[in-house]
Design an enzyme around this catalytic site. Sequence first.
Site, PDB file in Angstrom:
ATOM      1  N   GLN A 177       0.805  -1.224   0.000  1.00 16.96           N
ATOM      2  CA  GLN A 177       0.000   0.000   0.000  1.00 16.96           C
ATOM      3  C   GLN A 177       0.838   1.273   0.000  1.00 16.96           C
ATOM      4  O   GLN A 177       0.319   2.348  -0.278  1.00 16.96           O
ATOM      5  CB  GLN A 177      -0.944   0.013   1.207  1.00 16.96           C
ATOM      6  CG  GLN A 177      -2.131  -0.915   1.084  1.00 16.96           C
ATOM      7  CD  GLN A 177      -3.095  -0.518  -0.029  1.00 16.96           C
ATOM      8  OE1 GLN A 177      -3.194   0.644  -0.420  1.00 16.96           O
ATOM      9  NE2 GLN A 177      -3.816  -1.499  -0.556  1.00 16.96           N
ATOM     10  N   CYS A 319     -16.029  -9.742  -0.129  1.00 12.86           N
ATOM     11  CA  CYS A 319     -17.454  -9.846  -0.438  1.00 12.86           C
ATOM     12  C   CYS A 319     -17.691 -11.175  -1.151  1.00 12.86           C
ATOM     13  O   CYS A 319     -17.112 -11.418  -2.204  1.00 12.86           O
ATOM     14  CB  CYS A 319     -17.907  -8.700  -1.330  1.00 12.86           C
ATOM     15  SG  CYS A 319     -17.758  -7.078  -0.556  1.00 12.86           S
TER      16      CYS A 319
END
Length: 375
Positions: A177, A319
């Site tokens: 990141q 998800c």
Amino acid sequence: MMYFDNAATTPLSLNVIQAMTKAMQDNLGNPSSIHSYGRRANKILRECRQMIANHLGTTERQIIFTSGGTESNNMAIKGYALANQAKGKHLITTSIEHHSVLRTMTYLEKRFGFEITYLSCKNGNIDLEEFKAALREDTILVSMMYANNETGDLLPIEEVGNILKKHQAVFHVDAVQTIGKFPINTAELGIDFLSASAHKFHGPKGVGFLYNKGLKMDALFHGGDQEEKRRASTENMIGIVGMTQALTDALFCWSQQNQQILSLRNTFLEELDGVSYFLNQSGNHLPHVLNIGFPGYQNGSLLTQLDLAGFAVSTGSACTAGTVEPSHVLTAYFGEESHRLTESIRISFSDQNTLQEVQQLARTLKKILGEQNGI
């Protein structure tokens, strides 16, 4: 569709597309071949490796090209632990790591009998005293992310690196990141292994690199002698060219981009004036990641409505089958019973977002929240 999920992946920049297109047109050789096509490809490969090494303040031999962050994390942790288990079988990580780290640790624990210590992360950070207490004589590796992918919180990498200078344990940093967001000098920070993935800084998917200070580790792939026998498989030349261009561009103007993104973030929060919200972040975080929640509003519903309205955001967690799994990061922060687990979303910006898009996102979100509240 307006894209605000840049912590998951970023769109290719125009410069990267052009560099990759040129590589596809001009570079058909295999860098391991000895004919002129292969020699030219090998030259390009060496130039890319050197440029990336320069960005990290290291040498080209310490850069290993991989398929991305997951492979780099596996290679560093699994490769080093298995090759050096005679020195000890204790590893340290944190409870908020990416699954490619956490599941690698679980694999080593169950399959090879390693003992893992998971540092707690309250309020977005680790306790350095807890870390010092966790170090043992048989600790051989510490693995820690530079910044969390769900909240953007920065961990105390420099402090940990300084502590480990007096210990046998090597230091692996998952910098997926943070690479491209600001300069990182591995030597100054005491980093022994560092993982990166191109698609987090406007490069292509499916390519990354691992910085290895020069430490012994087992190879995960067996085959040819590519990457100095450390990683078999023909190198992804087109991806490597794109990654090198993306990293060079990102670090050329990192400060300006961060200021631009911080301005977008602040504008978004200003536009939410009158809305009740909470932030799941410490005071020391990346500017482009905003983990925000709205009391009483389920994140799954918000994601669906924002998607239908033309905005791509996420929860920062997996998800599956139409359901949103509770975030292990927010669970580590606030506990399993916290309402924040089901009320939080992640909005992540990039320099390609515009002020108008940010304002439109905030206004749409206010409208959705107002409708759910019967306003």
